[in-house]
Design a protein around this motif. Structure first.
Motif, PDB file in Angstrom:
ATOM      1  N   SER A 140      18.827  71.193  40.682  1.00  0.00           N
ATOM      2  CA  SER A 140      17.878  72.358  40.695  1.00  0.00           C
ATOM      3  C   SER A 140      18.065  73.455  42.231  1.00  0.00           C
ATOM      4  CB  SER A 140      16.584  72.431  40.085  1.00  0.00           C
ATOM      5  OG  SER A 140      15.930  71.776  40.880  1.00  0.00           O
ATOM      6  N   ARG A 141      18.192  72.428  43.042  1.00  0.00           N
ATOM      7  CA  ARG A 141      18.265  73.215  44.177  1.00  0.00           C
ATOM      8  C   ARG A 141      19.700  72.825  45.114  1.00  0.00           C
ATOM      9  NH1 ARG A 141      12.843  69.622  45.581  1.00  0.00           N
ATOM     10  NH2 ARG A 141      13.641  67.496  46.019  1.00  0.00           N
ATOM     11  N   PRO A 142      19.872  73.510  46.171  1.00  0.00           N
ATOM     12  CA  PRO A 142      21.220  73.407  46.871  1.00  0.00           C
ATOM     13  C   PRO A 142      21.582  71.934  47.588  1.00  0.00           C
ATOM     14  CG  PRO A 142      20.275  75.662  47.267  1.00  0.00           C
ATOM     15  CD  PRO A 142      19.194  74.735  46.662  1.00  0.00           C
ATOM     16  N   GLY A 143      22.431  71.446  47.610  1.00  0.00           N
ATOM     17  CA  GLY A 143      22.904  70.450  48.051  1.00  0.00           C
ATOM     18  C   GLY A 143      22.368  69.074  47.664  1.00  0.00           C
ATOM     19  N   ALA A 144      22.645  68.006  48.358  1.00  0.00           N
ATOM     20  CA  ALA A 144      22.016  66.543  47.956  1.00  0.00           C
ATOM     21  C   ALA A 144      20.627  66.496  48.529  1.00  0.00           C
ATOM     22  CB  ALA A 144      22.936  65.640  48.559  1.00  0.00           C
ATOM     23  N   ASP A 145      19.561  67.044  47.934  1.00  0.00           N
ATOM     24  CA  ASP A 145      18.185  67.020  48.067  1.00  0.00           C
ATOM     25  C   ASP A 145      17.429  66.341  47.189  1.00  0.00           C
ATOM     26  OD1 ASP A 145      15.908  67.830  49.639  1.00  0.00           O
ATOM     27  OD2 ASP A 145      15.907  70.041  48.715  1.00  0.00           O
ATOM     28  N   PRO A 146      17.423  64.975  47.136  1.00  0.00           N
ATOM     29  CA  PRO A 146      16.711  64.343  46.264  1.00  0.00           C
ATOM     30  C   PRO A 146      15.023  64.491  46.450  1.00  0.00           C
ATOM     31  CG  PRO A 146      17.542  62.700  47.785  1.00  0.00           C
ATOM     32  CD  PRO A 146      17.859  64.290  48.153  1.00  0.00           C
ATOM     33  N   PRO A 147      14.339  64.317  45.127  1.00  0.00           N
ATOM     34  CA  PRO A 147      13.212  64.382  45.276  1.00  0.00           C
ATOM     35  C   PRO A 147      12.129  63.288  45.943  1.00  0.00           C
ATOM     36  CG  PRO A 147      13.624  63.756  43.057  1.00  0.00           C
ATOM     37  CD  PRO A 147      14.955  64.206  43.850  1.00  0.00           C
ATOM     38  N   THR A 148      11.116  63.584  46.405  1.00  0.00           N
ATOM     39  CA  THR A 148      10.209  62.362  46.878  1.00  0.00           C
ATOM     40  C   THR A 148       9.158  62.004  45.826  1.00  0.00           C
ATOM     41  OG1 THR A 148       8.424  63.985  47.376  1.00  0.00           O
ATOM     42  CG2 THR A 148       9.897  63.685  49.102  1.00  0.00           C
ATOM     43  N   ARG A 149       8.709  61.108  45.900  1.00  0.00           N
ATOM     44  CA  ARG A 149       7.782  60.455  44.648  1.00  0.00           C
ATOM     45  C   ARG A 149       6.602  61.342  44.468  1.00  0.00           C
ATOM     46  NH1 ARG A 149       8.269  55.869  42.576  1.00  0.00           N
ATOM     47  NH2 ARG A 149       9.432  54.763  44.119  1.00  0.00           N
ATOM     48  N   ASP A 150       6.167  62.160  45.666  1.00  0.00           N
ATOM     49  CA  ASP A 150       4.955  63.058  45.415  1.00  0.00           C
ATOM     50  C   ASP A 150       5.517  64.342  44.699  1.00  0.00           C
ATOM     51  OD1 ASP A 150       3.143  61.417  46.840  1.00  0.00           O
ATOM     52  OD2 ASP A 150       3.488  62.726  48.660  1.00  0.00           O
ATOM     53  N   GLU A 151       6.650  64.626  44.802  1.00  0.00           N
ATOM     54  CA  GLU A 151       7.255  65.848  43.926  1.00  0.00           C
ATOM     55  C   GLU A 151       7.223  65.534  42.490  1.00  0.00           C
ATOM     56  OE1 GLU A 151       9.967  68.499  46.866  1.00  0.00           O
ATOM     57  OE2 GLU A 151      10.945  66.606  46.320  1.00  0.00           O
ATOM     58  N   LEU A 152       7.864  64.360  42.357  1.00  0.00           N
ATOM     59  CA  LEU A 152       7.922  63.910  40.967  1.00  0.00           C
ATOM     60  C   LEU A 152       6.636  63.738  40.357  1.00  0.00           C
ATOM     61  CD1 LEU A 152      10.516  60.895  41.605  1.00  0.00           C
ATOM     62  CD2 LEU A 152      10.878  63.102  40.101  1.00  0.00           C
ATOM     63  N   GLY A 153       5.485  63.394  40.854  1.00  0.00           N
ATOM     64  CA  GLY A 153       4.189  63.282  40.554  1.00  0.00           C
ATOM     65  C   GLY A 153       3.538  64.701  40.119  1.00  0.00           C
ATOM     66  N   ARG A 154       3.952  65.702  40.861  1.00  0.00           N
ATOM     67  CA  ARG A 154       3.595  67.219  40.834  1.00  0.00           C
ATOM     68  C   ARG A 154       4.195  67.708  39.916  1.00  0.00           C
ATOM     69  NH1 ARG A 154       3.528  67.078  46.504  1.00  0.00           N
ATOM     70  NH2 ARG A 154       5.594  68.357  46.611  1.00  0.00           N
ATOM     71  N   ALA A 155       5.607  67.866  39.749  1.00  0.00           N
ATOM     72  CA  ALA A 155       6.432  68.344  38.906  1.00  0.00           C
ATOM     73  C   ALA A 155       6.313  68.189  37.601  1.00  0.00           C
ATOM     74  CB  ALA A 155       7.863  68.505  39.497  1.00  0.00           C
ATOM     75  N   PRO A 156       5.967  69.135  36.434  1.00  0.00           N
ATOM     76  CA  PRO A 156       6.058  68.722  35.247  1.00  0.00           C
ATOM     77  C   PRO A 156       7.336  68.371  34.392  1.00  0.00           C
ATOM     78  CG  PRO A 156       6.086  71.206  35.380  1.00  0.00           C
ATOM     79  CD  PRO A 156       6.158  70.569  36.734  1.00  0.00           C
ATOM     80  N   ALA A 157       7.486  67.518  33.714  1.00  0.00           N
ATOM     81  CA  ALA A 157       8.808  67.264  32.984  1.00  0.00           C
ATOM     82  C   ALA A 157       9.498  68.420  32.355  1.00  0.00           C
ATOM     83  CB  ALA A 157       8.497  66.117  31.798  1.00  0.00           C
ATOM     84  N   VAL A 158      11.060  68.539  32.669  1.00  0.00           N
ATOM     85  CA  VAL A 158      11.547  69.505  31.982  1.00  0.00           C
ATOM     86  C   VAL A 158      12.162  69.269  30.857  1.00  0.00           C
ATOM     87  CG1 VAL A 158      13.351  71.276  32.901  1.00  0.00           C
ATOM     88  CG2 VAL A 158      11.915  70.192  34.551  1.00  0.00           C
ATOM     89  N   ALA A 159      12.269  70.116  29.781  1.00  0.00           N
ATOM     90  CA  ALA A 159      12.672  70.001  28.511  1.00  0.00           C
ATOM     91  C   ALA A 159      13.863  71.081  27.971  1.00  0.00           C
ATOM     92  CB  ALA A 159      11.787  69.659  27.684  1.00  0.00           C
TER      93      ALA A 159
END
Length: 327
Positions: free
Chosen positions: A308-327
């Motif tokens: 969902s974002r440019p380049g190889a920019d993997p998420p942090t664990r904090d981002e995973l905790g904040r972001a809602p699941a995408v369906a």
């Protein structure tokens, strides 16, 4: 998150030069450079998930190499001694299609640091070692990687081995040699992950389920095949779990498979942290159907955020905790 599981990643670092699609060029877009390379992306993804990770790699002391070094250190990836070389940093030029998929051209060099082997500090005491991508196939480094795994096999404290071939047919053109190397490393691995495109190139004419059966027969306890936007399938000798993909607006697909792999390794490291013995990881008994679903779902989510974002920019664990699941 507290983790005592030491992880070592072995393989290439390079710079991705992303050339925009023709439509984007018409709107004034220009090339953009991002640090990349499958193993480097995986090490970065693991560090962003809070893992203790050392990267054994090769890049130059030039401007591109300095960008890679900053990129890694800013996410707390440890760079193994001997990884920074007096040579140009490798590059991969990605030509984007309108759908965000990329085709690559490469300028590469790859070898392991001098005298690197099982007694190296980057290997000693590690619980899990990951290899793959160009670093497992391109010489002279590819042979050194395979030999390292041979030397570790059966040794006291032998680490769990994970493997992602991430095949690049424009570079690895000798199919017979590639399949020999792939199967040699797969026999040393506990976990193998590959894309459906990797599977089709390695085993043309075989359906995904047949490829899974073929690779499981070499000895890995868990094999995963990613299916792009359709998700992934994870398989052991007793269970096979299909995980659905997530719908996102795709910026590009660079690093998606690497993000999936780092998430998969993270979940295996969590099992080790939780006291699950390496014997049950090696024989597959640790991977129940419920665990396969959880591992696959987490890995698909990490990959979806990355695309969902440019380049190889993997998420942090904090981002995973904040972001809602995408369906």
């Amino acid at each position: 998150m507290s983790s005592t599981t030491k992880i070592t990643v072995v393989g290439e670092s390079l710079v991705d030069v992303v050339e925009p699609s023709r439509d984007a060029v018409a709107l004034g877009a220009t090339a953009v450079e991002h640090p990349g390379g499958g193993p480097m992306n995986i090490a970065l993804g693991l560090a962003r998930l809070g893992r203790v990770v050392t990267l054994v790699t090769a890049f130059g002391a030039d401007a591109r190499g300095q960008a890679i070094e900053h990129h890694l250190r800013s996410s707390a990836v440890e760079i193994a001694a001997g990884s920074i070389r007096d040579e140009p940093t490798s590059s991969a030029t990605a030509h984007l299609k309108p759908d965000g998929a990329a085709e690559y051209e490469f300028d590469l060099r790859w070898s392991l640091p001098a005298d690197f082997g099982p007694t190296d500090p980057a290997v000693q005491g590690t619980s899990l070692i990951h290899v793959g991508s160009i670093g497992a196939f391109l010489e002279p480094g590819g042979s050194s990687v395979a030999s390292l795994l041979d030397e570790l096999d059966g040794a006291s404290g032998e680490p769990i081995v994970t493997f992602d071939p991430n095949m690049r047919p424009s570079i690895i053109v000798d199919h017979a040699a590639a399949i020999t190397r792939f199967e040699r490393i797969a026999r040393r691995a506990t976990i193998v992950k590959l894309s459906d495109e990797d599977a089709a190139w390695l085993y043309p004419g075989l359906a995904v389920n047949a490829v899974l059966d073929t690779i499981l027969a070499f000895g890995p306890s868990l094999v995963a095949v990613t299916l792009g936007g359709e998700g992934a399938v994870l398989a052991t000798s007793t269970d096979r779990m299909r995980v659905a993909g997530l719908v996102v607006d795709v910026a590009d697909t660079i690093g998606a498979g690497d993000s999936f792999m780092s998430a998969l390794i993270d979940k295996v490291a969590q099992l080790i942290d939780d006291g699950v013995g390496t014997a049950s990881l090696r024989d597959g008994s640790a991977f129940s159907a419920e665990r396969l679903a959880a591992i696959g779902g987490f890995a698909v989510r990490c990959a979806a955020i990355t695309v969902s974002r440019p380049g190889a920019d993997p998420p942090t664990r904090d981002e995973l905790g904040r972001a809602p699941a995408v369906a």
